[in-house]
Enzyme design. Structure first.
Site, PDB file in Angstrom:
ATOM      1  N   GLY A 132      -7.479  -8.056   6.383  1.00  0.00           N
ATOM      2  CA  GLY A 132      -7.619  -8.570   5.047  1.00  0.00           C
ATOM      3  C   GLY A 132      -7.629  -7.381   4.040  1.00  0.00           C
ATOM      4  N   SER A 134      -4.083  -6.612   2.042  1.00  0.00           N
ATOM      5  CA  SER A 134      -3.129  -6.858   1.132  1.00  0.00           C
ATOM      6  C   SER A 134      -3.638  -7.933   0.146  1.00  0.00           C
ATOM      7  CB  SER A 134      -1.566  -7.122   1.486  1.00  0.00           C
ATOM      8  OG  SER A 134      -1.085  -6.327   2.276  1.00  0.00           O
ATOM      9  N   GLU A 249      -0.651   1.942  16.344  1.00  0.00           N
ATOM     10  CA  GLU A 249       0.405   2.391  17.422  1.00  0.00           C
ATOM     11  C   GLU A 249       1.320   2.857  16.819  1.00  0.00           C
ATOM     12  OE1 GLU A 249       2.806   3.046  19.492  1.00  0.00           O
ATOM     13  OE2 GLU A 249       3.535   0.899  19.886  1.00  0.00           O
ATOM     14  N   THR A 378       6.122  -0.187   3.782  1.00  0.00           N
ATOM     15  CA  THR A 378       7.574  -0.270   3.593  1.00  0.00           C
ATOM     16  C   THR A 378       8.411   0.861   3.860  1.00  0.00           C
ATOM     17  OG1 THR A 378       7.674   0.300   1.286  1.00  0.00           O
ATOM     18  CG2 THR A 378       7.089  -1.974   1.661  1.00  0.00           C
ATOM     19  N   GLU A 380      10.459   2.433   2.141  1.00  0.00           N
ATOM     20  CA  GLU A 380      10.399   3.418   0.948  1.00  0.00           C
ATOM     21  C   GLU A 380       9.030   4.102   0.991  1.00  0.00           C
ATOM     22  OE1 GLU A 380      10.964   0.189   0.732  1.00  0.00           O
ATOM     23  OE2 GLU A 380      13.121   0.136   0.227  1.00  0.00           O
TER      24      GLU A 380
HETATM   25  C1  LIG Z   1       5.485  -9.588   8.023  1.00  0.00           C
HETATM   26  C2  LIG Z   1       4.447  -8.898   7.401  1.00  0.00           C
HETATM   27  C3  LIG Z   1       3.132  -8.902   7.810  1.00  0.00           C
HETATM   28  C4  LIG Z   1       1.949  -8.696   6.935  1.00  0.00           C
HETATM   29  N1  LIG Z   1       0.813  -8.471   7.686  1.00  0.00           N
HETATM   30  C5  LIG Z   1      -0.484  -8.216   6.988  1.00  0.00           C
HETATM   31  C6  LIG Z   1      -1.634  -8.344   7.312  1.00  0.00           C
HETATM   32  O1  LIG Z   1      -1.914  -8.834   8.517  1.00  0.00           O
HETATM   33  N2  LIG Z   1      -2.750  -7.941   6.573  1.00  0.00           N
HETATM   34  C7  LIG Z   1      -2.606  -7.332   5.365  1.00  0.00           C
HETATM   35  O2  LIG Z   1      -3.448  -6.944   4.803  1.00  0.00           O
HETATM   36  N3  LIG Z   1      -1.224  -7.311   4.793  1.00  0.00           N
HETATM   37  C8  LIG Z   1      -0.148  -7.478   5.803  1.00  0.00           C
HETATM   38  N4  LIG Z   1       1.145  -7.370   5.164  1.00  0.00           N
HETATM   39  C9  LIG Z   1       1.118  -7.007   3.957  1.00  0.00           C
HETATM   40  C10 LIG Z   1       1.948  -5.562   3.855  1.00  0.00           C
HETATM   41  O3  LIG Z   1       1.267  -4.645   4.073  1.00  0.00           O
HETATM   42  C11 LIG Z   1       2.386  -5.553   2.358  1.00  0.00           C
HETATM   43  O4  LIG Z   1       3.719  -6.322   2.154  1.00  0.00           O
HETATM   44  C12 LIG Z   1       3.326  -3.972   2.088  1.00  0.00           C
HETATM   45  O5  LIG Z   1       2.187  -2.903   2.214  1.00  0.00           O
HETATM   46  C13 LIG Z   1       4.053  -4.177   0.810  1.00  0.00           C
HETATM   47  O6  LIG Z   1       3.406  -4.628  -0.310  1.00  0.00           O
HETATM   48  P1  LIG Z   1       3.932  -5.648  -1.214  1.00  0.00           P
HETATM   49  O7  LIG Z   1       4.562  -6.856  -0.253  1.00  0.00           O
HETATM   50  O8  LIG Z   1       3.076  -5.726  -2.349  1.00  0.00           O
HETATM   51  O9  LIG Z   1       5.251  -4.896  -2.065  1.00  0.00           O
HETATM   52  P2  LIG Z   1       5.265  -3.867  -3.027  1.00  0.00           P
HETATM   53  O10 LIG Z   1       4.151  -2.825  -2.900  1.00  0.00           O
HETATM   54  O11 LIG Z   1       5.142  -4.652  -4.373  1.00  0.00           O
HETATM   55  O12 LIG Z   1       6.500  -3.381  -3.287  1.00  0.00           O
HETATM   56  C14 LIG Z   1       7.768  -4.032  -3.550  1.00  0.00           C
HETATM   57  C15 LIG Z   1       8.988  -2.992  -3.442  1.00  0.00           C
HETATM   58  O13 LIG Z   1       8.722  -1.865  -4.282  1.00  0.00           O
HETATM   59  C16 LIG Z   1       8.902  -0.660  -3.316  1.00  0.00           C
HETATM   60  N5  LIG Z   1       7.778   0.422  -3.632  1.00  0.00           N
HETATM   61  C17 LIG Z   1       6.460   0.128  -4.217  1.00  0.00           C
HETATM   62  N6  LIG Z   1       6.068   1.176  -4.450  1.00  0.00           N
HETATM   63  C18 LIG Z   1       6.859   2.500  -4.403  1.00  0.00           C
HETATM   64  C19 LIG Z   1       6.870   3.542  -4.523  1.00  0.00           C
HETATM   65  N7  LIG Z   1       5.748   4.316  -4.837  1.00  0.00           N
HETATM   66  N8  LIG Z   1       8.231   4.408  -4.364  1.00  0.00           N
HETATM   67  C20 LIG Z   1       9.159   3.722  -3.816  1.00  0.00           C
HETATM   68  N9  LIG Z   1       9.109   2.231  -3.749  1.00  0.00           N
HETATM   69  C21 LIG Z   1       8.087   1.679  -4.031  1.00  0.00           C
HETATM   70  C22 LIG Z   1       8.418  -1.253  -2.013  1.00  0.00           C
HETATM   71  O14 LIG Z   1       8.658  -0.253  -0.911  1.00  0.00           O
HETATM   72  C23 LIG Z   1       9.165  -2.497  -1.891  1.00  0.00           C
HETATM   73  O15 LIG Z   1      10.560  -2.373  -1.564  1.00  0.00           O
HETATM   74  C24 LIG Z   1       2.195  -7.939   5.764  1.00  0.00           C
HETATM   75  C25 LIG Z   1       3.564  -7.987   5.316  1.00  0.00           C
HETATM   76  C26 LIG Z   1       4.558  -8.535   5.866  1.00  0.00           C
HETATM   77  C27 LIG Z   1       5.901  -8.576   5.135  1.00  0.00           C
END
Ligand SMILES: Cc1cc2nc3c(=O)[nH]c(=O)nc-3n(C[C@H](O)[C@H](O)[C@H](O)COP(=O)(O)OP(=O)(O)OC[C@H]3O[C@@H](n4cnc5c(N)ncnc54)[C@H](O)[C@@H]3O)c2cc1C
Length: 395
Positions: A132, A134, A249, A378, A380
């Protein structure tokens, strides 16, 4: 770097191979490997749990831990070999979070009481975790999370929401971050908690893929109580526990090994499938695509070994592991697309359809692969880390 394994590592690898080949042969009918499969049905979940028990008997869920806590003190390379063989055979049994993230965090920062309570249960494969971290407005910028933890007697009381919580619907435990100081700079007011999940004050709601399969969830905390003794590290220092203790990993060898198995099966498919009177594998374009994948996979594998080798020398490798994450996740997307292109309409069918090929694996992978480029950081974000920490470019 010497890419050869030592005699002991070769022998350990053979032991892993025998074990996982045997476990693969016990898989339930229709088993396709990966997270979808683990969570999909009670039968598949039971298979996952039974492999966990066998792995625990061998002590393989705690390979790198210190002996005093039931570990075998194996190195990153041996852990890499284990992950590679396991992923190649598509065998479940290792909880994604417990042995790889929660245990290293507790080992590094936890109190003796926490170590004694939680580590043996993780090593015995008794418990399953979800992460937990995000929140709807805290993903890449995780430190802006707003879930609150307020002290009340011997407990903290938690209120807020998490999102994308992988496997929360099957997990019995959760580790999470919550804000314990509203006024401190954002990285300094966060605390790291571990908790049972089956308690009042927690609601789990599904987030489904387009094809309705379930891996992800939203988790809502509503006056959820966690004992103070369940804080890992110090209150308000959770950010540093998270950053220092993570033992993901990082080489991404699991992704490489799964794709390698996929490529071998795709090559077989192309040899056997006749199109316009000749095997698909004789078509120049198909051959070129398969060869391109084989080359990229081999390069990714070498990189994975390189990352683990650096780690085994005690080096911190944020840029190198980010490069592995970026390249292997993008390669997974390319691989899924190429598999579907080659298989044509057969490849787009779900497992269970009489025309589906390779157990509908690539329909699943097409749905999941884009998420892999986002989960755990991501593309990025990975590029930013490479730029800042690897190339020392200005922020
Ligand atoms: C399949 C999947 C499984 C997941 N499992 C878990 C889980 O088990 N537990 C958990 O806690 N979370 C989990 N997550 C969440 C994941 O960690 C977040 O989705 C991820 O960190 C991106 O955050 P966000 O989705 O809020 O996107 P945002 O951070 O809002 O980003 C949106 C876009 O903007 C870009 N961006 C943001 N900041 C920057 C920057 N500074 N410079 C350049 N580009 C930028 C990003 O790369 C992306 O393309 C999961 C996500 C997915 C898709």
């Amino acid at each position: 770097m010497d890419f050869r394994l030592t005699a002991e590592q070769e022998s350990l690898k053979r032991e892993f191979e025998e074990f996982f080949a045997r476990e693969e042969s016990r898989a339930p009918e229709g088993w396709s490997g990966g997270l979808f499969a683990i969570f999909e049905s009670d039968e598949n979940w039971a298979y996952h749990r039974s492999v966990a028990e066998r792995l625990a008997e061998k002590g393989w869920l705690s390979l790198p831990w210190p002996k005093e806590y039931g570990g075998k003190e194996h190195s990153y390379i041996e852990q890499l070999i284990f992950n590679e063989v396991k992923a190649y055979h598509r065998v479940p049994g290792v909880d994604m979070w417990g042995p790889q993230i929660v245990a290293p965090s507790i080992l590094e920062h936890g109190s003796e009481e926490l170590k004694k309570k939680w580590l043996p249960r993780i090593a015995r494969g008794e418990i399953n975790w979800c992460q937990g971290w995000s929140e709807p407005n805290a993903g890449s910028d995780l430190a802006s999370l707003t879930t609150k933890a307020v002290e009340d007697g011997d407990d903290f009381v938690i209120n807020g929401q998490k999102i994308w919580t992988t496997g929360a619907h099957r997990a019995d435990h959760i580790f999470f971050l919550a804000r314990t100081d509203q006024n401190a700079p954002k990285h300094r007011g966060i605390t790291y908690f571990v908790s049972e999940i089956d308690k009042p004050g927690i609601t789990i709601r599904p987030l489904l893929y387009m094809h309705k399969k379930r891996e992800y969830n939203e988790v809502f905390f509503d006056n959820f109580r966690v004992p103070k003794k369940n804080v890992v590290g110090q209150v308000n220092q959770g950010w540093y526990v998270t950053m220092a203790g993570i033992n993901f990993e990082r080489s991404m060898i699991g992704t490489v090994a799964e794709l390698k198995r996929g490529l071998e099966e795709l090559v077989e498919f192309c040899k056997k499938t006749v199109h316009h009177g000749r095997p698909l594998g004789e078509a120049t374009l198909v051959r070129q695509k398969l060869a391109q994948m084989a080359i990229e996979l081999e390069a990714t594998k070498q990189w994975a070994y390189y990352v683990s080798w650096l780690q085994s020398k005690g080096q911190n490798v944020p840029a190198e592991s980010s490069a592995a994450k970026w390249f292997s996740s993008e390669l997974t997307v390319r691989f899924a697309n190429i598999a579907i292109e080659i298989m044509g309409l057969y490849g787009t069918l779900k497992e269970g359809s009489k025309w589906a090929r390779l157990q509908g694996r690539y329909e699943d992978l097409c749905q999941a692969s884009l998420g892999i480029t986002i989960a755990g950081g991501t593309t990025e974000t990975m590029k930013n880390i490479i730029a800042w920490m690897g190339l020392k470019l200005p922020r």
